[in-house]
Every structure is written in C-alpha cells, then in structure tokens.
Design a protein around this motif. Structure first.
Motif, PDB file in Angstrom:
ATOM      1  N   SER A 103       0.765  -1.270  -0.066  1.00 36.75           N
ATOM      2  CA  SER A 103       0.234  -0.111  -0.208  1.00 36.75           C
ATOM      3  C   SER A 103       0.965   1.314  -0.083  1.00 36.75           C
ATOM      4  O   SER A 103       2.201   1.150   0.032  1.00 36.75           O
ATOM      5  CB  SER A 103      -0.851   0.070   1.079  1.00 36.75           C
ATOM      6  N   ALA A 104       0.094   2.420  -0.180  1.00 38.28           N
ATOM      7  CA  ALA A 104       1.003   3.666  -0.217  1.00 38.28           C
ATOM      8  C   ALA A 104       0.945   4.219   1.366  1.00 38.28           C
ATOM      9  O   ALA A 104       1.491   5.418   1.546  1.00 38.28           O
ATOM     10  CB  ALA A 104       0.502   4.555  -0.899  1.00 38.28           C
ATOM     11  N   ASP A 105       0.490   3.840   2.535  1.00 28.91           N
ATOM     12  CA  ASP A 105       0.169   4.234   3.607  1.00 28.91           C
ATOM     13  C   ASP A 105       1.330   4.529   4.325  1.00 28.91           C
ATOM     14  O   ASP A 105       2.354   3.409   4.385  1.00 28.91           O
ATOM     15  CB  ASP A 105      -0.796   3.170   4.328  1.00 28.91           C
ATOM     16  N   THR A 106       1.639   5.566   4.923  1.00 29.50           N
ATOM     17  CA  THR A 106       2.748   5.633   5.625  1.00 29.50           C
ATOM     18  C   THR A 106       2.306   6.350   7.244  1.00 29.50           C
ATOM     19  O   THR A 106       1.168   6.938   7.219  1.00 29.50           O
ATOM     20  CB  THR A 106       3.979   6.662   5.296  1.00 29.50           C
ATOM     21  N   PHE A 107       3.209   5.978   8.098  1.00 24.01           N
ATOM     22  CA  PHE A 107       2.761   6.515   9.371  1.00 24.01           C
ATOM     23  C   PHE A 107       4.380   6.601  10.359  1.00 24.01           C
ATOM     24  O   PHE A 107       5.363   5.922   9.812  1.00 24.01           O
ATOM     25  CB  PHE A 107       1.892   5.736  10.387  1.00 24.01           C
ATOM     26  N   THR A 108       4.265   7.390  11.462  1.00 23.02           N
ATOM     27  CA  THR A 108       5.433   7.592  11.890  1.00 23.02           C
ATOM     28  C   THR A 108       5.001   7.535  13.398  1.00 23.02           C
ATOM     29  O   THR A 108       3.976   8.004  14.111  1.00 23.02           O
ATOM     30  CB  THR A 108       5.939   9.295  12.129  1.00 23.02           C
ATOM     31  N   VAL A 109       5.748   6.698  14.433  1.00 24.46           N
ATOM     32  CA  VAL A 109       5.777   6.395  15.658  1.00 24.46           C
ATOM     33  C   VAL A 109       6.956   6.980  16.345  1.00 24.46           C
ATOM     34  O   VAL A 109       8.088   6.850  15.952  1.00 24.46           O
ATOM     35  CB  VAL A 109       5.622   4.743  15.731  1.00 24.46           C
ATOM     36  N   ILE A 110       6.844   7.413  17.734  1.00 26.56           N
ATOM     37  CA  ILE A 110       7.495   7.901  18.603  1.00 26.56           C
ATOM     38  C   ILE A 110       7.564   7.117  20.070  1.00 26.56           C
ATOM     39  O   ILE A 110       6.532   7.011  20.719  1.00 26.56           O
ATOM     40  CB  ILE A 110       7.460   9.423  18.966  1.00 26.56           C
ATOM     41  N   VAL A 111       8.748   6.423  20.164  1.00 24.88           N
ATOM     42  CA  VAL A 111       8.724   5.760  21.407  1.00 24.88           C
ATOM     43  C   VAL A 111       9.664   6.514  22.639  1.00 24.88           C
ATOM     44  O   VAL A 111      10.587   7.128  22.262  1.00 24.88           O
ATOM     45  CB  VAL A 111       9.444   4.237  21.102  1.00 24.88           C
ATOM     46  N   ASN A 112       9.045   6.439  23.569  1.00 21.85           N
ATOM     47  CA  ASN A 112       9.471   7.191  24.793  1.00 21.85           C
ATOM     48  C   ASN A 112       9.561   6.634  26.049  1.00 21.85           C
ATOM     49  O   ASN A 112       8.996   5.594  26.300  1.00 21.85           O
ATOM     50  CB  ASN A 112       8.533   8.772  24.954  1.00 21.85           C
ATOM     51  N   HIS A 113      10.427   7.145  26.998  1.00 25.79           N
ATOM     52  CA  HIS A 113      10.495   6.362  28.195  1.00 25.79           C
ATOM     53  C   HIS A 113      11.154   7.694  29.179  1.00 25.79           C
ATOM     54  O   HIS A 113      12.120   7.869  29.384  1.00 25.79           O
ATOM     55  CB  HIS A 113      11.724   5.285  28.234  1.00 25.79           C
ATOM     56  N   PHE A 114       9.905   8.264  29.706  1.00 29.23           N
ATOM     57  CA  PHE A 114      10.205   9.411  30.592  1.00 29.23           C
ATOM     58  C   PHE A 114      10.732   9.005  32.049  1.00 29.23           C
ATOM     59  O   PHE A 114      10.652   7.805  32.169  1.00 29.23           O
ATOM     60  CB  PHE A 114       8.989  10.160  30.913  1.00 29.23           C
ATOM     61  N   LYS A 115      11.339   9.896  32.914  1.00 26.63           N
ATOM     62  CA  LYS A 115      11.868   9.625  34.207  1.00 26.63           C
ATOM     63  C   LYS A 115      10.781   9.077  34.885  1.00 26.63           C
ATOM     64  O   LYS A 115       9.604   9.420  35.192  1.00 26.63           O
ATOM     65  CB  LYS A 115      12.389  10.941  34.743  1.00 26.63           C
ATOM     66  N   SER A 116      10.944   8.112  35.770  1.00 23.87           N
ATOM     67  CA  SER A 116      10.093   7.139  36.568  1.00 23.87           C
ATOM     68  C   SER A 116       9.857   7.818  37.797  1.00 23.87           C
ATOM     69  O   SER A 116      10.498   9.051  37.949  1.00 23.87           O
ATOM     70  CB  SER A 116      10.661   5.590  36.755  1.00 23.87           C
TER      71      SER A 116
END
Length: 624
Positions: free
Chosen positions: A564-577
């Motif tokens: 397909s032509a579908d695109t997406f962007t994902v951001i993975v994070n890990h903030f201070k606990s």
C-alpha cells in the motif's frame, strides 16, 4: 484495547484528621560474610513509619576506594521496596545458601568480601545523608575491619546488632566497631551462623515470649493452629494444636486505627458495609507469591489511583492514609522465591518455572473467605490458610482471556517495557542492570519473547533494552524463533548507542509487513528545545554527549505499510520514573509522584519537537 471512562466521582466524606507525624528510623541489624557466596545485609525498622526505600541507597566501595571517603557504587533498592515498623529487609547474594535466599527481599551480587564498605544513605548521588555503615569508604582495611576486639571480624563472621542499639551510626564506623565487647555495637557470631536472620533481636523480648494463644504456627488439622509464637514464623516451634476462632479484621480500618492489635493472630478479613475486597496489586505474585487486597466501594468495583479522579493536590495525603487502612498483602505462607507453582491456600497459578500458565490473577478480581496468620515482619501480611476468589461476579475473573478483543485497523502497534533486558550479565559488568546469571537471563528472555510472540504485532516500541546494537536484536531473534510468520528486526541495529543512558528505546518491526523509511532521535543538543533545557535547574532533560539525562532519548521512525502507499510515524519514549527523587522543584508528593517536573519538561519538549522539526512536516499519522 479501549479504556473505559472512569466512574463519576463519589461524594467526598468528611475527611479524617491528618495522620500524626511518625518516627522514621532504621539501621543495619545484621551482616554476614560467610563461605562462598553466603553474604547478606539485614536492615531493621526501629521507627513507627513505613519507610519507602526508593528514597535511600546502599552505597559501597570495593577494597581500596578510588577517592578516599567517597563511594564508588550507588546501589539502589528494588523499585517500590518498603520496610514496615518492626520489620526487616534482607539483601542477599543471589547465589547464597537457599535458606538465606528464601528470606531475602532482593539480591545483590557484589556484597562485601570483608573489606568492602557499605553504607545506608538517604538522598541522591550528589546530595545524601549517611544513616548507617558497616566498614567505611576511607581505605582498604586488609582482610576486614576489626570489630569488638576481634581481628578482621567483617571477614568470615556474622555480625548482629546489639539490642541496646536503637539508631544507626551515621557513618561513624569506628565508634560502632569499638575496641572491645563492652564498647562496640555488635555481637560476633561464627562464620555461616544465620540463627537470627529474618527477625532482629529488638523484636524478640525473650527466647520464649508469651503471646496470644491463637497464634498459628506449623500445619495442624483444619480449624486448629499451634500456640507457639516462634513456629509461626520459622516453623520450628513445639506448640500444641489448639482450636481457635479467628479475629475479625474489617477493611477499611477506622480513621487513626492500625493493624498492630491483630499482628500475631489468626484473622478473618472482611469488608465493611458498602465495600468489597478486591485484588489491587500483583507485582510480587511471580517472585514471592504475594498480592495486595484492598477494600473498594462496591459501586466502584475496584480501587482507583488518586489522580484517576482528582488533580494532584493536598487531598492526596488523606487518600494515602486511607489506603494504608484499606489494604493488606496476601502471601502463600512460604519464603521460596520464584516458585515453580504458585499455591495460595489451594488457588493454583502459573509460577516462574511452569504451573498452570493459563490461569492468572487480574487486578479488580473480588475475593472472599480470606483467613490466615497476620504478621508484620515483611509488612502487613496475611499468610493465607483459606482464600476463595469470586468468579463471574463481573467481567473480572481469575481466568485469562483466550484472545484479545477485535479492533479495526491494518497495523498492530504494541508498546512494551522489557525491564532491563541486558545480554551483558552483571557478573560480567558491574554497570549492567539486567540478569546476574545465564539462568536468570534465560528465564527473563523466555518469558518476554513468548509474550511478544503471542501478541503477534507488526511493530513493537521497546523500552528498557540494553543501550547497545545487540540487545534489541537478541530479543527480535528470539521472537522470530517462536513466530515463523514474522521477521522482526530493529530500527537501532546500526546505532551503537542511542543517548547516554545504560538503557534505550528502540523499535522491533516485521519486515514482511513494514518498510522503514527514516528515523530520528531527540536529545538536548537539538536547538529546537534549547530554551526548555536551559529552564531546568540542572540543565538537562534527555541528555547529550558527555551529559546524562533524566528521561531516555525519544526515537521517532517513519514506516510504510507494504502492499500500500500508507505511511505513519511512531515515537517511542521512556520518561523519568517515579522511583527515585529528582530534587527541589521536580518532586510532587501530592499525587503526581517523584520527578513530575522532569516528566512535564520531557512532554513539552516532545510536543515542541513534533510541531517544529522538519522531520515531521507533511506527516499526518503520528503516534506517540
């Protein structure tokens, strides 16, 4: 899966008075350096407060300190660890004798060989107060330190704190060690003598204490218990089996009441009118076969976090006091760690090494008929002899759902924290944070890879993986071996490091369904967030080269769905606990937790990055 909206807030009752100030006081009650790996530290809470060990560390040096008087290793306690009044907390070597490990609250592989100084401290790595020490950080004492006139007593001996000692030495080891048996603070026992491990002698008024006759101990016939107090804890008494009527404990307790009057008795735990007993926490179920039960309003169905219904504020103090009066820990009446099968009063669950793996315990599960021995040595714990789970009361049941709910969409994205997944063992590198031994790593990796394979996602956002280009790749390979339809690889496979922390965020994606187009990271060197970074009291958010951050570096990646032509962007994070403090201005003790200021700063920086960086321009599908 979709999250149901919270129930409407209940009317606020008349608040009880604020809890009285309590006394926070604990110290090292026992130390052992025996044959092989038979080493441990025991801490004793001589105060009246429950002590949250996240605020403390057991800092140490090895042999001759690099800088005299300064610690070399900042060793933190297990996240969320607490020490109840009159209780002990044991840190043992993971390869110690089984009788030691069975009583340990956590393990630490670098305990003293006799000449390594260990100190309990309160605070942060740069600002702390000395509480108590065995040895010091000044110089190499040789084989060990002299104690009570015994040469090198910290080597090949067990040291037990005298009952006359009520506070720590504040770092004054010389005064604590003394020069003879009269002016020192310790009793010297032979090597491998662990007679007093698990119960400090302050808590034992005499060798044969007189206690309530309904104290249960070794196994007896149904409806009877032994009347010998020591056997209740250690299983070595000589009491007779007697018929007793359990003491009723009703949750929540009244305002300003405590559990103290019920300690040492056979109890039956009941909910007050309008309440039910529900499972609220099962973090220690796999390791210690323990879970937390709390009283919850029947109308609510379960207990909710304070911030589920209210913004952080002064009412959190009242909420916390009420929670202490509403909750207890249920235990399997065994000191075994990571049991093969979890058996709590006849209720069988899958353990670390097998068992009924299709049967688990869900948060919110109602329970009834909770009866057992109530003790305080490891917190307010009921060692259950009778326990019935209520199945079918609602959609909450003991059985695990056989499949996830059906949702629409073409790509499945899963986020997962793999809890310090390190291929480097701590026995190989002291700075590693994961498994100590190959066996521990096998147990960890097997459980995680099986869970991810069953989830069968197209894309995994992974947190707390070793900050190398091999950690996440190792996990991807293991998941591939369990799921032949997938071919996972990682975004960061060509990056030796992402950020400066020992752990990092990464992606595992299936090359059969997704194509990686580009990726980018955010650290404090990015000019777009310079102003936000400079506003921090310590001048750091995510860190940069030469400067460690509080939150891990975010990783953004753009993918194209194949066919397909579908695109997406994902951001993975890990903030201070919330597990440790960040200092003035960042810690919020009104419900948001430690380091809330750092998490807010990281969130603002992330949003500004998305709104301003050219990487995100013309990208409509962004998932955080």
């Amino acid at each position: 899966s979709p999250v149901s909206p919270p129930p409407p807030p209940m009317p606020s009752p008349t608040p009880p008075p604020l809890p009285a100030q309590c006394d926070e006081n604990f110290f090292i009650s026992e130390y052992a350096e025996g044959s092989g790996y038979n080493k441990y530290l025991e801490l004793y809470n001589a105060g009246t407060c429950s002590i949250h060990l996240d605020d403390y560390a057991f800092a140490s040096t090895s042999d001759s300190p690099t800088i005299p008087g300064v610690y070399e290793f900042w060793n933190v306690f297990a996240l969320g660890a607490t020490l109840e009044p009159g209780g002990v907390y044991i840190i043992a070597h993971p390869s110690a004798d089984a009788t030691i490990v069975a009583k340990a609250d956590e393990t630490h592989k670098d305990l003293s060989n006799g000449n390594d100084g260990y100190c309990i401290v309160k605070g942060t790595e740069s600002d702390y107060t000395m509480i108590d020490c065995v040895g010091n950080w000044d110089a190499d004492p040789g084989a060990g330190w002299d104690v009570c006139g015994t040469s090198s007593a910290t080597k090949d001996h067990t040291l037990v704190r005298k009952s006359s000692v009520t506070v720590g030495n504040g770092g004054n080891w010389a005064s604590s060690a003394g020069t003879d048996t009269d002016n020192c603070e310790w009793e010297i026992l032979p090597k491998n003598d662990w007679t007093y491990l698990g119960l400090h002698n302050q808590f034992v008024p005499s060798p044969t204490p007189v206690v309530p006759s309904n104290t249960p101990v070794a196994p007896c016939a149904s409806g009877t218990v032994k009347n010998d107090w020591s056997d209740a804890v250690f299983g070595n008494g000589i009491g007779e089996c007697v018929s007793v009527t359990p003491t009723i404990v009703t949750l929540p307790l009244p305002a300003n009441a405590s559990f103290a009057s019920a300690f040492g008795q056979l109890v039956s735990v009941k909910p007050d009118e309008g309440f039910q007993l529900v499972v609220t926490d099962h973090y220690q179920l796999g390791r210690f076969a323990q879970f937390t039960v709390c009283a919850a309003l029947i109308a609510d169905g379960r207990r909710f976090q304070f911030t589920q219904r209210k913004a952080p504020g002064p009412d959190f103090i009242l909420h916390s006091a009420e929670k202490v009066r509403s909750c207890i820990v249920v235990d399997d009446n065994s000191n075994e760690q990571n049991p093969a099968v979890i058996d709590i009063a006849g209720n069988i669950f899958g353990g670390a090494k097998g068992g009924n793996t299709m049967k688990t315990l869900l948060i919110g599960t109602p329970i009834t008929n909770l009866t057992g021995f109530f003790q305080s040595y490891f917190g307010s714990v009921v060692r259950a002899t009778d326990l019935v789970f209520v199945v079918g009361v609602s959609d909450l049941a003991v059985g695990r759902p056989t499949s996830p709910p059906s949702v629409s969409g073409d790509v499945m994205i899963v986020t997962t924290n793999v809890l310090n997944y390190f291929t480097t063992l701590t026995s190989e590198d002291k700075t590693a944070r994961g498994a100590d031994t190959p066996a521990e790593f096998t147990r960890q990796s097997t459980k995680i890879s099986l869970a991810l394979a069953k989830l069968n996602a197209d894309l995994f956002g992974v947190m707390e993986v070793e900050n190398t280009n091999t950690g996440a790749e190792d996990l991807a390979a293991k998941v591939n071996s369990l799921n032949s339809s997938r071919n996972y690889t990682t975004v960061g496979k060509d990056e030796l490091q992402i950020g400066t922390d020992a752990i990092r965020c990464d992606f595992m994606y299936d090359t059969n369904t997704l194509e990686l187009l580009e990726y980018k990271t955010l650290d404090d060197s990015n000019s777009l967030i310079t102003g936000l970074v400079s506003n921090q009291s310590d001048g750091v958010i995510f860190g940069k080269t030469g400067m460690a951050g509080k939150s891990r570096v975010p990783l953004a990646a753009t993918f194209k769905r194949k066919m397909s032509a579908d695109t997406f962007t994902v951001i993975v994070n890990h903030f201070k606990s919330k597990g440790s403090k960040c200092g003035s201005g960042d810690d919020d003790m009104q419900g948001a937790g430690n380091c809330n200021g750092k998490r807010v700063a990281a969130a603002k920086a992330l949003v500004h990055w998305i709104e301003s960086d050219a990487f995100f321009m013309s990208k409509n599908n962004v998932v955080i």
